[in-house]
Structure formats: structure tokens, C-alpha cells
Scaffold this active site. Structure first.
Site, PDB file in Angstrom:
ATOM      1  N   HIS A 291       0.874  -1.189   0.000  1.00 12.62           N
ATOM      2  CA  HIS A 291       0.000   0.000   0.000  1.00 12.62           C
ATOM      3  C   HIS A 291       0.907   1.233   0.000  1.00 12.62           C
ATOM      4  CE1 HIS A 291      -2.797   2.908   1.884  1.00 12.62           C
ATOM      5  NE2 HIS A 291      -3.788   2.099   1.539  1.00 12.62           N
TER       6      HIS A 291
ATOM      7  N   ASP B  49       3.134  -4.805   7.438  1.00 13.01           N
ATOM      8  CA  ASP B  49       1.890  -4.052   7.407  1.00 13.01           C
ATOM      9  C   ASP B  49       0.748  -5.050   7.555  1.00 13.01           C
ATOM     10  OD1 ASP B  49      -0.424  -2.769   6.731  1.00 13.01           O
ATOM     11  OD2 ASP B  49       0.383  -1.748   4.973  1.00 13.01           O
TER      12      ASP B  49
ATOM     13  N   GLN C 193      -4.483  -5.489   6.686  1.00 12.48           N
ATOM     14  CA  GLN C 193      -5.516  -6.368   6.113  1.00 12.48           C
ATOM     15  C   GLN C 193      -5.475  -7.776   6.702  1.00 12.48           C
ATOM     16  OE1 GLN C 193      -7.935  -5.396   4.294  1.00 12.48           O
ATOM     17  NE2 GLN C 193      -7.201  -3.346   3.779  1.00 12.48           N
TER      18      GLN C 193
ATOM     19  N   LYS D 248     -10.237  -1.279  10.556  1.00 13.32           N
ATOM     20  CA  LYS D 248     -10.400  -2.434   9.663  1.00 13.32           C
ATOM     21  C   LYS D 248     -10.660  -3.710  10.457  1.00 13.32           C
ATOM     22  CE  LYS D 248      -7.325  -0.355   6.265  1.00 13.32           C
ATOM     23  NZ  LYS D 248      -8.117   0.026   5.099  1.00 13.32           N
TER      24      LYS D 248
ATOM     25  N   CYS E 121      -4.716   2.576  -3.654  1.00  6.73           N
ATOM     26  CA  CYS E 121      -3.490   3.058  -2.990  1.00  6.73           C
ATOM     27  C   CYS E 121      -2.351   2.066  -3.196  1.00  6.73           C
ATOM     28  CB  CYS E 121      -3.698   3.287  -1.493  1.00  6.73           C
ATOM     29  SG  CYS E 121      -4.923   4.531  -1.162  1.00  6.73           S
TER      30      CYS E 121
HETATM   31  N1  PMP Z   1      -1.838  -0.691   4.502  1.00  3.34           N
HETATM   32  C1  PMP Z   1      -2.809  -1.447   3.992  1.00  3.34           C
HETATM   33  C2  PMP Z   1      -2.478  -2.828   3.507  1.00  3.34           C
HETATM   34  C3  PMP Z   1      -4.106  -0.955   3.941  1.00  3.34           C
HETATM   35  O1  PMP Z   1      -5.084  -1.706   3.432  1.00  3.34           O
HETATM   36  C4  PMP Z   1      -4.373   0.349   4.412  1.00  3.34           C
HETATM   37  C5  PMP Z   1      -5.768   0.940   4.334  1.00  3.34           C
HETATM   38  N2  PMP Z   1      -6.364   0.857   3.093  1.00  3.34           N
HETATM   39  C6  PMP Z   1      -3.324   1.087   4.942  1.00  3.34           C
HETATM   40  C7  PMP Z   1      -2.070   0.535   4.984  1.00  3.34           C
HETATM   41  C8  PMP Z   1      -3.533   2.463   5.486  1.00  3.34           C
HETATM   42  O2  PMP Z   1      -4.337   2.381   6.616  1.00  3.34           O
HETATM   43  P1  PMP Z   1      -4.922   3.691   7.318  1.00  3.34           P
HETATM   44  O3  PMP Z   1      -5.561   4.475   6.206  1.00  3.34           O
HETATM   45  O4  PMP Z   1      -5.898   3.167   8.302  1.00  3.34           O
HETATM   46  O5  PMP Z   1      -3.782   4.416   7.925  1.00  3.34           O
END
Ligand code: PMP
Length: 404
Positions: A120, A197, A200, A223, A361
Site C-alpha cells: 500500500h 503491514d 488487512q 479495519k 493506494c
Molecule cells: N496498509 C494497507 C495494507 C491498507 O489496506 C491500508 C488501508 N487501506 C493502509 C495501509 C492504510 O491504513 P490507514 O488508512 O488506516 O492508515
């Protein structure tokens, strides 16, 4: 707990959109929240509201006790060795920024940062900024033709030397699961600092940072059926203790004078300012909620549901799935022939079906897949077979509309 009873605890699911019952398949973007989480937050504001760690009064003591109790819950939830290894942040993004900033003094122009190609943007851009500050080199760990990390290529990169390895646990686009335990061990053997990270992964599998052996593990509350505004930075004590704080100010200090400031010990050293107290309380309720579910049965049901979703999409025809494997978690990425993903999303929305469309993203991943964007359907503990059937029926009607 039966699925109907479970769903009934998520008030947002009980609504209609343009005359259609909501079919929520965007849990990877953010999950819906159970009543227990909403109640815990409302009750904090109604009954216990006070700032933490500061005042001598009883209300503040109660707020502090409730807040600090959540640190213990998170510690137990991910099996961290010490409660000081749990830092409350505002989310995954902030947590990764804290690590990337905090490592500045440990990185220089001879350093290499390896990043998962499916990462991401939150797990790419902070490292790029670190590289800009220090002259370090960034190398993307390539994916194989199936959308998984190319393991021989990863080994080869590690053998050339790496200072940091930043990886997904689970891809937010495809739902592919990285063999993080093995990848961490290999990175550690090469002398690299590892960050996983887990944004997910955290809602879909038990996470045990002790067994994983990573230096840092990060995730967001929203999440995992908790509120927005709170996330977790887990770090091994020695690693966290070496990070330079990104945010400085109140609470993170020991002594302050105009000549010099000394910093507090962990975890406070990395929690400057008033934290998101009510959100932390909500996260605690979300952990209780998840912990009360029958773990094996819930995991099995989600796995079967994802397989069913993959199969139904494949059977529909003219649908391309990306990196779809039996052991994926939570999400399916697809395109309908060469229709624009956004058109598909908008037409599905007109039938009350909520999915996500775009680059998610993860622009470098889109490039690896050779696409500009795609659709993503994602599931959670409340998703039913009927949700999947409604989605696939709606997609069939979109297909008919666009192709006829
Ligand atoms: N990493 C991953 C794999 C994500 O799915 C997300 C959220 N889409 C993020 C980072 C960023 O998370 P946040 O917007 O809650 O900071």
C-alpha cells in the site's frame, strides 16, 4: 453465534440504498462497527470523559485505567512480550511514518530498503521520504506471475544486503497472504529490520508477533470492527526504544527546560499529545468482540465465503481475477472484460452493492499487474452467502447492460 445474530449487531448493515438492501463488500476499506464498539465509545464520552495521564482527579484516573487496559488487551491479542511494545497511533499510516522517521539516524547512503511490490502507498511513501533524507536506495521486491512475492528474487535481493524490509502481511488489493514468518527470518538473517503491514491481516487471522519475529507490526482499528482514528505500532522493545520520536511535545517528555528536554520511557515517549482516548476504548471493545467469536469456525466460514466469491466471479465469465488463490484472505480483485472499473462500481452502487474501484493506494502493484485499476470486493465476519449472490447477480446485470 449464528450469522443472522452476528449481523444484527452491526446497525449500519440494516439499511436500504436506493430501495435496495445494502450489500456491503468494502470491508477492506473499513469494516462496519458492532453496537458494542459504538456503546463503549458513547459510554466513555458520557460517563468517563477526562484526559489521560494528567490530572489527579478520579475521573482522569478512571479514563487512564480504561485507556491503559486497552494496551494490555492489544498486547495479549497479538502476543507481544511487553505492554510497552504497544504504541497507540492514529492508524497504520501514522505508525509506518513513525518507524520510517524514527529510523533516520540508523540509515545512510549505503543502506538498502526492500519493499513489497504489492505494498500500500502507506508502506511505500514514508520509506521514499526516508531514502530522500538519507540517500538510501529503495528496491521493489518483485511479484511472480501469480501475484505473489517472487521468493528467489527476494533471496537474491537479500543476499546483496538490506537494511530494512517492508512487507504486506495480506495484500489490500488481491487478498494474497505473504509467507511473512519465513520472509522475516530470512531478512533477519541478512541483518535487516523488518516491518509488516498487518492492516488487512489483523481482522482475518490470529497474529502472533512473538512467533513472527518481526521488529515492527502495524495495523488500524477501523479495519478490525473498531473505530477510525486509532491504530497500533507494535515494535520489539529494543527497536522501539531506538526510534527518534516523530511527534514531540506533551506527555512524551521527562523534563523540559529551554536549554534541553529529556524524553519519557516507552510507551509514552512515542505518544505525544492527547491520544484518541475514546477511539482506543472503542478498539478495546472491538478486540473483546473479536475474541468472543468462535475463532476456528469464523475463520473457516470466511475462507469458504472467499472461495465461493472467487468461484462465482470465475463462473460469470469475462471476469479477470488478479492473484486469486485458495489461501487468500478477505478480498478479490477483478475487472469485467475491458470495462472501466469505475463504471462497474457506479452501476453496482445503483443496486445497493458497495465495492471499491480504483488503484487501491497501490499504484506500483497496478503497474506490476499491467492495469490502471480494478474492482475489489471484500468480506468480513458479517458477510453472508446472500451478499455474494446479490453482488454476482448485480454484476451479471451490469455485464448485460454494458455488453448488450
Ligand atoms: N496498509 C494497507 C495494507 C491498507 O489496506 C491500508 C488501508 N487501506 C493502509 C495501509 C492504510 O491504513 P490507514 O488508512 O488506516 O492508515
Amino acid at each position: 453465534m449464528q450469522l443472522l445474530a452476528l449481523r444484527a449487531q452491526f446497525p449500519a448493515l440494516e439499511q436500504t440504498l436506493a430501495g435496495y438492501p445494502l450489500c456491503y463488500l468494502d470491508t477492506a476499506a473499513t469494516s462496519q462497527k458492532p453496537q458494542a464498539v459504538l456503546d463503549a465509545m458513547a459510554s466513555f464520552y458520557r460517563d468517563d470523559n477526562a484526559n489521560v495521564h494528567r490530572a489527579a482527579h478520579q475521573l482522569s484516573a478512571r479514563a487512564t485505567a480504561n485507556y491503559e487496559q486497552v494496551r494490555d488487551k492489544v498486547q495479549a491479542f497479538i502476543n507481544a512480550a511487553k505492554r510497552q511494545e504497544i504504541i497507540f497511533t492514529h492508524g497504520t499510516t501514522e505508525a509506518i511514518n513513525m518507524v520510517a522517521w524514527g529510523l533516520t539516524e540508523q540509515i545512510d547512503h549505503t543502506s538498502t530498503i526492500l519493499i513489497d511490490s504489492a505494498a500500500h502507498h502507506a508502506n511505500i511513501v514514508p520509506w521514499q521520504q526516508l531514502a530522500k533524507r538519507t540517500g538510501a536506495k529503495i528496491i521493489a521486491i518483485p511479484l511472480d506471475a501469480n501475484g505473489r512475492i517472487d521468493q528467489p528474487a527476494y533471496q537474491a535481493l537479500l543476499s546483496n544486503g538490506a537494511s530494512i524490509v517492508a512487507m504486506n502481511h495480506v495484500s489490500n488489493v488481491m487478498g494474497t497472504v505473504n509467507p511473512v514468518k519465513e520472509m522475516i527470518a530470512q531478512a533477519k538473517a541478512a541483518g535487516a529490520i523488518t516491518l509488516v503491514d498487518g492492516a488487512q491481516a489483523i481482522a482475518h487471522m490470529p497474529v502472533n508477533v512473538n512467533t513472527l519475529g518481526c521488529d515492527f507490526y502495524v495495523f488500524s482499528g477501523h479495519k478490525m470492527y473498531g473505530p477510525t482514528g486509532v491504530g497500533i505500532l507494535y515494535g520489539q522493545f529494543e527497536q522501539l526504544d531506538k526510534l527518534s520520536p516523530l511527534l514531540t511535545g506533551g506527555e512524551m517528555i521527562d523534563t523540559v527546560s529551554f536549554e534541553m528536554t529529556t524524553f519519557n520511557t516507552l510507551p509514552n515517549r512515542l505518544e505525544a499529545g492527547t491520544p484518541a482516548i475514546a477511539d482506543v476504548i472503542g478498539l478495546g471493545a472491538a478486540i473483546d468482540f473479536i475474541a468472543a467469536l468462535p475463532q476456528a469456525a469464523t475463520k473457516k466460514r470466511e475462507a469458504e465465503l472467499l472461495k465461493y466469491l472467487q468461484q462465482q466471479l470465475q463462473q460469470l465469465g469475462q471476469v479477470t481475477l488478479y492473484g486469486a488463490h485458495q489461501d487468500n484472505l478477505g478480498a478479490v480483485a477483478f475487472n469485467l472484460a475491458d470495462e472501466h472499473h469505475q463504471d462497474v462500481g457506479i452501476l453496482l452502487d445503483q443496486q445497493g452493492v458497495a465495492i471499491r474501484c480504483g488503484h487501491h493506494c497501490a499504484m506500483p502493484l497496478m503497474q506490476s499487474l499491467g492495469i490502471k485499476g480494478c474492482c475489489r470486493a471484500s468480506i468480513g465476519i458479517y458477510t453472508s452467502v446472500e451478499d455474494i449472490d446479490r453482488f454476482v447477480e448485480a454484476l451479471a446485470s451490469v455485464k448485460a447492460m454494458l455488453f448488450d
